[in-house]
Design a protein around this motif. Structure first.
Motif, PDB file in Angstrom:
ATOM      1  N   ILE A  19      25.963  10.943  -4.902  1.00 27.71           N
ATOM      2  CA  ILE A  19      26.501   9.343  -3.351  1.00 27.71           C
ATOM      3  C   ILE A  19      27.487   9.252  -2.630  1.00 27.71           C
ATOM      4  CG2 ILE A  19      26.016   6.981  -4.241  1.00 27.71           C
ATOM      5  CD1 ILE A  19      24.758   7.507  -6.392  1.00 27.71           C
ATOM      6  N   VAL A  20      28.444   9.322  -3.177  1.00 24.43           N
ATOM      7  CA  VAL A  20      29.679   8.954  -2.115  1.00 24.43           C
ATOM      8  C   VAL A  20      29.654  10.483  -0.956  1.00 24.43           C
ATOM      9  CG1 VAL A  20      32.012   9.477  -1.832  1.00 24.43           C
ATOM     10  CG2 VAL A  20      30.806   8.398  -4.191  1.00 24.43           C
ATOM     11  N   LEU A  21      29.723  10.810  -1.239  1.00 24.22           N
ATOM     12  CA  LEU A  21      28.923  12.351   0.134  1.00 24.22           C
ATOM     13  C   LEU A  21      27.516  12.071   0.905  1.00 24.22           C
ATOM     14  CD1 LEU A  21      29.880  15.337  -1.406  1.00 24.22           C
ATOM     15  CD2 LEU A  21      31.403  14.178  -0.452  1.00 24.22           C
ATOM     16  N   THR A  22      27.240  11.600   0.293  1.00 28.77           N
ATOM     17  CA  THR A  22      26.042  10.701   1.104  1.00 28.77           C
ATOM     18  C   THR A  22      25.848   9.916   1.675  1.00 28.77           C
ATOM     19  OG1 THR A  22      24.457  11.213  -0.717  1.00 28.77           O
ATOM     20  CG2 THR A  22      23.443  10.527   0.622  1.00 28.77           C
ATOM     21  N   MET A  23      26.727   8.636   1.271  1.00 25.01           N
ATOM     22  CA  MET A  23      27.235   7.555   1.505  1.00 25.01           C
ATOM     23  C   MET A  23      27.956   8.410   3.339  1.00 25.01           C
ATOM     24  SD  MET A  23      27.741   4.947  -1.007  1.00 25.01           S
ATOM     25  CE  MET A  23      27.308   3.243   0.199  1.00 25.01           C
ATOM     26  N   LEU A  24      29.298   8.650   2.692  1.00 21.64           N
ATOM     27  CA  LEU A  24      30.055   9.169   4.218  1.00 21.64           C
ATOM     28  C   LEU A  24      29.104  10.316   4.826  1.00 21.64           C
ATOM     29  CD1 LEU A  24      32.992  11.023   1.644  1.00 21.64           C
ATOM     30  CD2 LEU A  24      32.739   8.501   3.256  1.00 21.64           C
ATOM     31  N   MET A  44      20.406   0.194   5.945  1.00 18.51           N
ATOM     32  CA  MET A  44      19.079   0.575   4.197  1.00 18.51           C
ATOM     33  C   MET A  44      19.181   1.381   2.879  1.00 18.51           C
ATOM     34  SD  MET A  44      15.368  -0.154   3.764  1.00 18.51           S
ATOM     35  CE  MET A  44      14.799   1.460   3.433  1.00 18.51           C
ATOM     36  N   GLY A  45      19.321   2.207   3.949  1.00 20.20           N
ATOM     37  CA  GLY A  45      19.942   3.742   2.799  1.00 20.20           C
ATOM     38  C   GLY A  45      21.163   3.250   2.233  1.00 20.20           C
ATOM     39  N   HIS A  46      22.704   3.148   3.084  1.00 17.84           N
ATOM     40  CA  HIS A  46      23.483   3.113   2.817  1.00 17.84           C
ATOM     41  C   HIS A  46      24.139   1.956   2.573  1.00 17.84           C
ATOM     42  CE1 HIS A  46      28.247   4.128   3.559  1.00 17.84           C
ATOM     43  NE2 HIS A  46      28.142   2.905   3.897  1.00 17.84           N
ATOM     44  N   LYS A 141      38.286   6.172   5.432  1.00 22.51           N
ATOM     45  CA  LYS A 141      39.328   7.707   5.696  1.00 22.51           C
ATOM     46  C   LYS A 141      40.333   7.277   4.590  1.00 22.51           C
ATOM     47  CE  LYS A 141      38.923   6.227  10.276  1.00 22.51           C
ATOM     48  NZ  LYS A 141      39.464   5.967  11.952  1.00 22.51           N
ATOM     49  N   LEU A 142      41.057   6.686   3.840  1.00 23.50           N
ATOM     50  CA  LEU A 142      42.072   6.720   2.944  1.00 23.50           C
ATOM     51  C   LEU A 142      40.864   7.780   1.390  1.00 23.50           C
ATOM     52  CD1 LEU A 142      43.780   3.300   2.477  1.00 23.50           C
ATOM     53  CD2 LEU A 142      44.425   5.772   3.315  1.00 23.50           C
ATOM     54  N   LEU A 143      39.600   7.160   1.409  1.00 22.24           N
ATOM     55  CA  LEU A 143      38.557   7.765   0.369  1.00 22.24           C
ATOM     56  C   LEU A 143      38.794   9.124   0.795  1.00 22.24           C
ATOM     57  CD1 LEU A 143      37.076   7.789  -2.334  1.00 22.24           C
ATOM     58  CD2 LEU A 143      35.261   6.862  -0.439  1.00 22.24           C
ATOM     59  N   MET A 144      38.551   9.534   1.847  1.00 25.78           N
ATOM     60  CA  MET A 144      37.994  11.124   2.699  1.00 25.78           C
ATOM     61  C   MET A 144      39.334  11.856   2.085  1.00 25.78           C
ATOM     62  SD  MET A 144      35.580  10.906   5.780  1.00 25.78           S
ATOM     63  CE  MET A 144      36.403   9.786   7.015  1.00 25.78           C
ATOM     64  N   VAL A 145      40.936  11.404   2.187  1.00 26.61           N
ATOM     65  CA  VAL A 145      41.669  11.936   2.297  1.00 26.61           C
ATOM     66  C   VAL A 145      42.056  12.041   1.087  1.00 26.61           C
ATOM     67  CG1 VAL A 145      44.467  11.912   1.904  1.00 26.61           C
ATOM     68  CG2 VAL A 145      42.943  11.186   4.673  1.00 26.61           C
ATOM     69  N   LEU A 146      41.936  10.931  -0.317  1.00 26.26           N
ATOM     70  CA  LEU A 146      41.789  11.547  -1.344  1.00 26.26           C
ATOM     71  C   LEU A 146      40.949  12.606  -1.994  1.00 26.26           C
ATOM     72  CD1 LEU A 146      43.146   8.014  -2.681  1.00 26.26           C
ATOM     73  CD2 LEU A 146      44.137   9.174  -2.184  1.00 26.26           C
ATOM     74  N   LEU A 147      39.789  12.015  -1.856  1.00 29.12           N
ATOM     75  CA  LEU A 147      38.415  13.201  -2.184  1.00 29.12           C
ATOM     76  C   LEU A 147      38.482  14.750  -1.921  1.00 29.12           C
ATOM     77  CD1 LEU A 147      35.197  11.121  -1.164  1.00 29.12           C
ATOM     78  CD2 LEU A 147      36.461  12.197  -3.588  1.00 29.12           C
ATOM     79  N   VAL A 148      39.491  14.722  -0.762  1.00 30.51           N
ATOM     80  CA  VAL A 148      39.938  16.132  -0.363  1.00 30.51           C
ATOM     81  C   VAL A 148      41.700  16.966  -1.136  1.00 30.51           C
ATOM     82  CG1 VAL A 148      42.103  17.890   1.333  1.00 30.51           C
ATOM     83  CG2 VAL A 148      39.568  16.384   2.002  1.00 30.51           C
ATOM     84  N   LEU A 149      42.475  15.392  -1.714  1.00 35.41           N
ATOM     85  CA  LEU A 149      43.155  15.918  -2.987  1.00 35.41           C
ATOM     86  C   LEU A 149      42.287  16.132  -3.816  1.00 35.41           C
ATOM     87  CD1 LEU A 149      45.719  13.730  -2.193  1.00 35.41           C
ATOM     88  CD2 LEU A 149      46.237  16.081  -1.180  1.00 35.41           C
ATOM     89  N   HIS A 150      41.515  15.604  -4.427  1.00 36.13           N
ATOM     90  CA  HIS A 150      40.903  15.380  -5.340  1.00 36.13           C
ATOM     91  C   HIS A 150      39.669  17.298  -5.392  1.00 36.13           C
ATOM     92  CE1 HIS A 150      39.139  14.110  -9.371  1.00 36.13           C
ATOM     93  NE2 HIS A 150      37.792  14.783  -8.543  1.00 36.13           N
ATOM     94  N   ILE A 151      39.773  17.503  -4.662  1.00 35.02           N
ATOM     95  CA  ILE A 151      38.724  18.434  -4.823  1.00 35.02           C
ATOM     96  C   ILE A 151      39.066  19.914  -4.700  1.00 35.02           C
ATOM     97  CG2 ILE A 151      36.581  19.486  -3.294  1.00 35.02           C
ATOM     98  CD1 ILE A 151      35.571  17.337  -2.673  1.00 35.02           C
ATOM     99  N   GLY A 152      40.391  19.651  -3.905  1.00 33.36           N
ATOM    100  CA  GLY A 152      41.553  20.753  -4.058  1.00 33.36           C
ATOM    101  C   GLY A 152      41.545  20.943  -5.242  1.00 33.36           C
ATOM    102  N   ALA A 153      42.650  20.231  -5.511  1.00 32.78           N
ATOM    103  CA  ALA A 153      43.143  20.126  -7.345  1.00 32.78           C
ATOM    104  C   ALA A 153      42.443  20.867  -7.709  1.00 32.78           C
ATOM    105  CB  ALA A 153      43.480  19.159  -7.673  1.00 32.78           C
ATOM    106  N   ALA A 154      40.780  20.468  -8.242  1.00 37.04           N
ATOM    107  CA  ALA A 154      40.332  20.932  -9.270  1.00 37.04           C
ATOM    108  C   ALA A 154      39.747  22.470  -8.973  1.00 37.04           C
ATOM    109  CB  ALA A 154      38.551  20.080  -8.898  1.00 37.04           C
TER     110      ALA A 154
END
Length: 176
Positions: A19-24, A44-46, A141-154
């Protein structure tokens, strides 16, 4: 010792990720020019996905706070534990704050914002919209930075360290 999160918690995690990736992706469309009808459909979708996200986040937080989702234990370095908790705390904070700023932005949007196409929550206040939208965009934008860190760590845990950390959130049975 718990090696994996509960199945329901893992399902919620991956549903929220989708959902988050779709919303982005929806959010990126808003920056460009588009016909009013397409913008309303995207809004409406967002907003509909935002409502779903809030519901899943609420369930996830209840599971975390009541102990229904026990944190798996892994032998990782103290700095990794600190980094993990910092990024996860930031992700949770933004997943709470972004729906709030999103709702407030939608509330003052010039176009009708209709979650699930049911009713409009908009009142049209362009000056307030601009101010709140800036906060929503900053949070995104902050969420995208944290997602990159989260996915990168995973990915680091899965392919470099191979320590089982990513398997604790995997929907599939981790390799023994």
């Amino acid at each position: 010792m718990t090696q994996r999160y509960a199945l329901l918690f893992r399902l919620i995690h991956w549903a929220m990720a989708l959902i988050v990736l779709t919303m982005l992706a929806f959010g990126q469309k808003f920056a460009g020019e588009m016909p009013v009808a397409e913008r309303q459909f995207s809004l409406m979708g967002h907003s509909s996905l935002g409502v779903l996200l809030v519901g899943l986040l609420s369930l996830r937080l209840i599971m975390r706070l009541t102990g229904m989702a026990k944190r798996p234990e892994h032998s990782i370095a103290p700095w990794q534990k600190l980094a993990s908790r910092t990024v996860q705390t930031g992700l949770y904070a933004l997943m709470v704050l972004l729906p709030i700023t999103g709702f407030l932005t939608a509330r003052v949007h010039e176009l009708p914002v209709t979650p699930f196409g049911l009713f409009s929550i908009s009142t049209s206040d362009p000056a307030t919209f601009e101010a709140i939208r800036d906060w929503h965009m900053l949070g995104t934008k902050l969420l995208m930075v944290l997602l990159v860190l989260h996915i990168g760590a995973a990915l680091m845990h899965r392919f470099v360290l191979r320590d089982g950390v990513m398997g604790s959130m995997s929907l599939f049975r981790p390799k023994s």
